[in-house]
Enzyme design. Structure first.
Site, short mmCIF file in Angstrom:
data_model
loop_
_atom_site.label_atom_id
_atom_site.label_comp_id
_atom_site.label_asym_id
_atom_site.label_seq_id
_atom_site.Cartn_x
_atom_site.Cartn_y
_atom_site.Cartn_z
N PHE A 36 -14.98 109.99 4.87
CA PHE A 36 -14.11 109.73 6.01
C PHE A 36 -13.92 111.00 6.83
CE2 PHE A 36 -11.60 110.43 2.14
CZ PHE A 36 -10.80 111.48 2.50
N TYR A 77 -10.77 124.90 0.31
CA TYR A 77 -9.55 124.12 0.34
C TYR A 77 -8.60 124.34 -0.83
CZ TYR A 77 -11.67 121.96 4.34
OH TYR A 77 -12.23 121.76 5.58
#
Length: 417
Positions: free
Chosen positions: A417, A125
């Site tokens: 999450f 990322y």
């Protein structure tokens, strides 16, 4: 080769999307009807992408609205990215790059200050502008070596508080307000919606593992206010010599006062038959080991990066937080995607900050991923400069920026999450 179609999915495509997601995360591929129904009830299809090859989903990507607390207690709007997968048959075709670009552009258009994610793999990322902004530490506590008298009444420090075991309904009633108090005081914490509390207490099904009811304990201060919550499970391990070797695993422990934190850890260390405790993912500077008379009873078993941040709006991100000491800096932010690129003058202090684009000469130059790493105050500017990831253009600017950006406590995100 069949053209690959990347787009938002429709509700009717959810089973195929879930099959691709399960495949990517090495779970049994075919979702049950119950899993599909549970997902459909809360999915935002306007933020759920899929890549399709000949009508078959081969990559998944989803985001959701989030609030993230920054240093000083202010919350900012964030684009929380999750459920990212690319089927192994379709790697190295730019699918993630295209889905990420579309999602970040939409987040920028919405006015989100930053994007966030929990990175399953470290190398992926950074190339999209994300930097690790918090880390997580888990300890294993040998309860017999803590030095605590396990026979004492808990809480034993005479503060007038008490610990009560409660049920899921009480947690759903008491937990959200307590978490909001935590969120207002600890940077890195993200909001929890009603579904989080429903899943944590068994009212809503979690799609990928069977439900086992945990234990719930709350700490009430002398005035009766709920200041802490502990959620934990215990296994049923015994030795061949008929000695209990049960292990407790903390699902969640949040506390808004030191007394609550101390009482909940001491309580768990005193539970009969529990020999070891896994603390769950805690901040690196957590108090838990030092609350024990013998801190060596706690050993680190996990130490890793956790929440990653990608700044989308430099001005609003830097103005949202407070800073340890007064300071003025000009930052040259590089961003290949263009969302956060520019030169910015930051005038910061303990009471807040102003930030604006400028043409003045820069003191420091850095990529947007390093800005994400520094934003929550959990990393050192000087360390990044030593690694060649921050460029000092004005002598002494690195040390000045380090003093300005660092926070007194480590950033902590308790939630996946």
């Amino acid at each position: 080769m069949t053209d690959l179609d990347i787009r938002l999915i429709t509700p009717s495509e959810l089973p195929d999307w879930l099959r691709a997601l399960n495949t990517g995360f090495l779970r049994p591929p075919t979702p049950s009807d119950e899993q599909v129904a549970a997902r459909r009830s809360h999915m935002d299809f306007a933020r759920t992408q899929g890549a399709f090859d000949g009508g078959r989903c081969v990559a998944t990507f989803r985001s959701l609205a989030q609030e993230l607390t920054t240093v000083g207690g202010a919350a900012v709007r964030a684009d929380a990215i999750t459920n990212v997968s690319v089927t192994s048959t379709h790697r190295r075709r730019g699918l993630l790059t295209r889905m990420m670009a579309a999602d970040l552009a939409a987040a920028k258009e919405r006015g989100d200050v930053a994007a966030t994610l929990i990175a399953a793999e470290y190398p992926i990322y950074g190339r999209y502008g994300f930097g690790p902004a918090t880390c997580a530490t888990e300890w294993e506590i040998d309860t017999h070596r803590t030095g605590l008298d396990r026979q004492l009444r808990v809480p034993a420090d005479g503060d007038g508080g008490r610990i009560d075991l409660v049920d899921g309904a009480e947690v759903r009633a008491l937990g959200p307000a307590l978490h909001e108090r935590l969120r207002a005081s600890r940077h890195g914490v993200v909001d929890r919606d009603a579904r989080w509390w429903e899943q944590t207490t068994g009212l809503a099904e979690f799609q990928f593992q069977p439900w086992t009811e945990p234990y719930y304990a709350v700490y009430r201060g002398p005035g009766g206010t709920v200041d802490g919550l502990l959620i934990y499970r215990v296994d049923a391990t015994w030795s061949d010599a008929k000695q209990p070797l049960n292990g407790a695993k903390v699902r969640d422990l949040i506390a808004v006062t030191p007394a609550a934190e101390r009482a909940l850890w001491h309580y768990l260390c005193s539970v009969d038959w529990v020999s070891t405790i896994r603390t769950g993912l805690r901040p690196a500077d957590d108090l838990a080991p030092l609350l024990l008379p013998d801190p060596r009873a706690a050993r680190v078993v996990t130490q890793a990066d956790f929440l990653w941040v990608r700044v989308l709006d430099v001005v609003r991100a830097l103005e949202a937080r407070t800073y340890a000491v007064p300071g003025s800096l000009v930052l040259e932010v590089r961003d290949a995607a263009g969302f956060a690129a520019g030169r910015f003058h930051l005038d910061a202090g303990p009471d807040g900050a102003t930030c604006a684009p400028t043409t003045r000469s820069a003191d420091l130059a850095l990529d947007v991923r390093e800005l994400g790493t520094l934003w929550l105050g959990d990393e050192s500017v000087l360390r990044l400069a030593a690694l060649g990831r921050v460029e000092e253009l004005t002598p002494g600017a690195g040390a000045r920026a380090d003093a300005v950006f660092r926070a007194a406590r480590r950033a902590w995100c308790p939630d996946v999450f």
